[in-house]
Design a protein around this motif. Sequence first.
Motif, mmCIF file in Angstrom:
data_model
loop_
_atom_site.group_PDB
_atom_site.id
_atom_site.type_symbol
_atom_site.label_atom_id
_atom_site.label_comp_id
_atom_site.label_asym_id
_atom_site.label_seq_id
_atom_site.Cartn_x
_atom_site.Cartn_y
_atom_site.Cartn_z
ATOM 1 N N PHE A 261 19.671 -90.598 13.555
ATOM 2 C CA PHE A 261 18.911 -91.317 14.577
ATOM 3 C C PHE A 261 19.569 -92.647 14.960
ATOM 4 C CE2 PHE A 261 15.901 -88.271 12.848
ATOM 5 C CZ PHE A 261 15.456 -87.681 14.024
ATOM 6 N N GLN A 262 20.344 -93.224 14.036
ATOM 7 C CA GLN A 262 21.152 -94.387 14.412
ATOM 8 C C GLN A 262 22.288 -93.969 15.338
ATOM 9 O OE1 GLN A 262 22.482 -96.653 11.039
ATOM 10 N NE2 GLN A 262 20.407 -97.202 10.396
ATOM 11 N N VAL A 263 22.885 -92.808 15.050
ATOM 12 C CA VAL A 263 23.936 -92.283 15.921
ATOM 13 C C VAL A 263 23.371 -92.010 17.308
ATOM 14 C CG1 VAL A 263 25.578 -90.401 16.284
ATOM 15 C CG2 VAL A 263 25.179 -91.267 13.966
ATOM 16 N N LEU A 264 22.179 -91.421 17.351
ATOM 17 C CA LEU A 264 21.550 -91.112 18.636
ATOM 18 C C LEU A 264 21.305 -92.381 19.447
ATOM 19 C CD1 LEU A 264 20.316 -88.926 20.461
ATOM 20 C CD2 LEU A 264 18.149 -89.295 19.281
ATOM 21 N N ALA A 265 20.824 -93.429 18.791
ATOM 22 C CA ALA A 265 20.576 -94.690 19.492
ATOM 23 C C ALA A 265 21.873 -95.240 20.094
ATOM 24 C CB ALA A 265 19.963 -95.706 18.533
ATOM 25 N N LEU B 252 24.302 -93.480 21.186
ATOM 26 C CA LEU B 252 24.763 -92.600 22.260
ATOM 27 C C LEU B 252 23.969 -92.767 23.556
ATOM 28 C CD1 LEU B 252 25.141 -89.184 20.341
ATOM 29 C CD2 LEU B 252 26.973 -90.741 20.998
ATOM 30 N N ARG B 253 22.799 -93.378 23.474
ATOM 31 C CA ARG B 253 21.840 -93.329 24.572
ATOM 32 C C ARG B 253 22.400 -93.880 25.888
ATOM 33 N NH1 ARG B 253 17.597 -95.794 27.274
ATOM 34 N NH2 ARG B 253 18.215 -97.861 26.567
ATOM 35 N N LEU B 254 22.929 -95.086 25.864
ATOM 36 C CA LEU B 254 23.414 -95.704 27.100
ATOM 37 C C LEU B 254 24.566 -94.918 27.708
ATOM 38 C CD1 LEU B 254 23.262 -99.564 26.492
ATOM 39 C CD2 LEU B 254 21.885 -98.192 28.051
ATOM 40 N N ASP B 255 25.455 -94.443 26.860
ATOM 41 C CA ASP B 255 26.586 -93.671 27.362
ATOM 42 C C ASP B 255 26.103 -92.362 27.989
ATOM 43 O OD1 ASP B 255 29.452 -93.833 27.643
ATOM 44 O OD2 ASP B 255 29.596 -92.141 26.262
ATOM 45 N N PHE B 256 25.065 -91.771 27.411
ATOM 46 C CA PHE B 256 24.499 -90.536 27.959
ATOM 47 C C PHE B 256 23.918 -90.790 29.343
ATOM 48 C CE2 PHE B 256 20.861 -87.596 28.450
ATOM 49 C CZ PHE B 256 21.543 -86.386 28.394
ATOM 50 N N LEU B 257 23.153 -91.864 29.478
ATOM 51 C CA LEU B 257 22.565 -92.189 30.780
ATOM 52 C C LEU B 257 23.657 -92.483 31.810
ATOM 53 C CD1 LEU B 257 19.575 -94.479 29.694
ATOM 54 C CD2 LEU B 257 19.456 -92.101 30.490
ATOM 55 N N ASN B 258 24.698 -93.190 31.392
ATOM 56 C CA ASN B 258 25.807 -93.476 32.307
ATOM 57 C C ASN B 258 26.507 -92.201 32.750
ATOM 58 O OD1 ASN B 258 25.415 -96.243 32.245
ATOM 59 N ND2 ASN B 258 26.808 -96.571 30.525
ATOM 60 N N GLY C 235 22.078 -82.113 21.568
ATOM 61 C CA GLY C 235 23.317 -81.350 21.400
ATOM 62 C C GLY C 235 24.526 -82.259 21.273
ATOM 63 N N GLU C 236 24.558 -83.327 22.067
ATOM 64 C CA GLU C 236 25.646 -84.307 21.953
ATOM 65 C C GLU C 236 25.624 -84.984 20.589
ATOM 66 O OE1 GLU C 236 28.048 -84.734 23.939
ATOM 67 O OE2 GLU C 236 27.440 -84.216 25.982
ATOM 68 N N LEU C 237 24.415 -85.261 20.101
ATOM 69 C CA LEU C 237 24.274 -85.902 18.792
ATOM 70 C C LEU C 237 24.853 -85.032 17.677
ATOM 71 C CD1 LEU C 237 23.028 -87.834 16.651
ATOM 72 C CD2 LEU C 237 20.908 -86.519 16.888
ATOM 73 N N ILE C 238 24.439 -83.770 17.606
ATOM 74 C CA ILE C 238 24.923 -82.892 16.529
ATOM 75 C C ILE C 238 26.421 -82.649 16.667
ATOM 76 C CG2 ILE C 238 24.631 -80.650 15.395
ATOM 77 C CD1 ILE C 238 22.239 -82.533 15.140
ATOM 78 N N LYS C 239 26.894 -82.540 17.892
ATOM 79 C CA LYS C 239 28.349 -82.389 18.113
ATOM 80 C C LYS C 239 29.096 -83.604 17.578
ATOM 81 C CE LYS C 239 29.875 -82.690 22.374
ATOM 82 N NZ LYS C 239 30.199 -82.314 23.791
ATOM 83 N N ASP C 240 28.549 -84.797 17.828
ATOM 84 C CA ASP C 240 29.185 -86.016 17.368
ATOM 85 C C ASP C 240 29.201 -86.090 15.834
ATOM 86 O OD1 ASP C 240 29.895 -88.700 19.066
ATOM 87 O OD2 ASP C 240 29.409 -89.159 16.985
ATOM 88 N N ILE C 241 28.070 -85.741 15.212
ATOM 89 C CA ILE C 241 27.988 -85.736 13.749
ATOM 90 C C ILE C 241 28.965 -84.710 13.171
ATOM 91 C CG2 ILE C 241 26.504 -85.183 11.781
ATOM 92 C CD1 ILE C 241 24.163 -86.330 13.412
ATOM 93 N N LYS C 242 28.984 -83.540 13.785
ATOM 94 C CA LYS C 242 29.861 -82.460 13.324
ATOM 95 C C LYS C 242 31.319 -82.906 13.334
ATOM 96 C CE LYS C 242 30.956 -77.639 14.519
ATOM 97 N NZ LYS C 242 32.301 -77.739 15.156
ATOM 98 N N CYS C 243 31.723 -83.590 14.379
ATOM 99 C CA CYS C 243 33.109 -84.051 14.474
ATOM 100 C C CYS C 243 33.416 -85.164 13.460
ATOM 101 C CB CYS C 243 33.410 -84.533 15.883
ATOM 102 S SG CYS C 243 33.434 -83.209 17.107
ATOM 103 N N SER C 244 32.433 -86.029 13.230
ATOM 104 C CA SER C 244 32.646 -87.153 12.309
ATOM 105 C C SER C 244 32.700 -86.699 10.860
ATOM 106 C CB SER C 244 31.541 -88.198 12.485
ATOM 107 O OG SER C 244 30.299 -87.707 11.998
ATOM 108 N N LEU C 245 32.140 -85.527 10.535
ATOM 109 C CA LEU C 245 32.103 -85.060 9.152
ATOM 110 C C LEU C 245 33.243 -84.127 8.809
ATOM 111 C CD1 LEU C 245 28.263 -84.432 8.651
ATOM 112 C CD2 LEU C 245 29.636 -86.338 7.858
ATOM 113 N N LYS C 246 34.140 -83.893 9.746
ATOM 114 C CA LYS C 246 35.268 -83.023 9.454
ATOM 115 C C LYS C 246 36.234 -83.691 8.491
ATOM 116 C CE LYS C 246 35.415 -79.979 13.467
ATOM 117 N NZ LYS C 246 36.180 -79.567 14.666
#
Length: 417
Positions: free
Chosen positions: A208-212, A214-220, A406-417
Amino acid sequence: MKLGSNKKAGTYIDLFSGCGGFSLGLGKAGWTGLFAVERDPMAFETFKYNLIDGKYNHFNWPSWLPQESTTIQDILENYPKELASLKGSVDLIAGGPPCQGFSLAGRRNSSDPRNKLSEEYMNMVKIVSPKYLVLENVRGFNSKFKDAKGEREKLPYSMVVKARLEKLGYHIFTDYLHSEHYGVPQKRTRFIMIGIRSDLFQNDIDPFQVLASLRLDFLNKKNLPNRPVNVKSAIGDLETSKYPLIYHSGSITQGFKKIDYKPPRRLNAYQKLMREGLKGIKPNSLRIARHRPETIEKFKTILELCQPGKGLSDEHKKIIGTKKQVISVLNPKEPSRTLTTLPDDLLHYSEPRILTVRENARIQSFPDDYVFRGKYTTGGSRRTQECPRYTQVGNAVPPLLGEVLGELIKDIKCSLK
């Protein structure tokens, strides 16, 4: 944190998919669907038309599973070997188990059999063992029920589900998300549960910190403002006063009509997003409700009495002569109240009528070329058994919310590789 379009997402299964709001969002975030499970034939018809056969197809549907409405239980019973072969190879299971028994908007019922569908979700998780989980539900999913004696139960059902998923080997995070913070023109607060399989988990990850971040970039990315989108911005170009009404269905004189929509020359940011790449294409589900004259007069009175965005007071209900639990008029200057499956819960902000299915779809963030199939409404005993268009839209996960998750889980997935 920046959204990365070059990041690879992965494969997912959508459980309790409804008409496809969550899957549409996940597809737009770059995910590939494996299959989806939806019990209702009408909702699945809409899902299949758009997400399997249509423009938004992103599924590699397995040959062993028919592309038809079904239940998790049927799949668990009929395809145990095929499901077992998926163990560990699916990246994400997403879903929003039916929530009517938990809803704070209606009569909460701890014994509603639909509440137990979360257990089917967990059974599928146990067999498939995906890397990540996302479970979406109403706020009431995380609220305590009262038992038969009027005493509150010790744990909300969400915490029972959380404990079960932790036993299955997941780190579970929960929070509330407000849809209007992610571009959806609707005050739709949802309880979200995110799971990360223990063998992948790292202590410095808080979804949820990751999601927060991402928010502005998502809206942009969506060219949307950093403020809630209001109702007028969402559906102002669909007002009946702006277009001729033309024949839709039924008899020529007494049948249904629809607006002869022509996109205005100037669209606002949200309307541009909903009509991206469509030019002059008209959306479907623009049928106008066929209200009786006395109903129209009642709605006119409600428009005069009701404070926009607020529910009718008990005093006003007496004046109008209604015992309806929830009825309110949209406030054009604010996001909509939460849409429900009952079309007469909300009235248009300036016209004495309920909204069209398409107006509801706009408020849910479905693009204009997403086609809804099946009956428009149903009633009586069939109301709990069928999922017509208004119900499909009201029950859906807003696609914009599904996309940012979906963007959130994708971001987490990439960061945990």
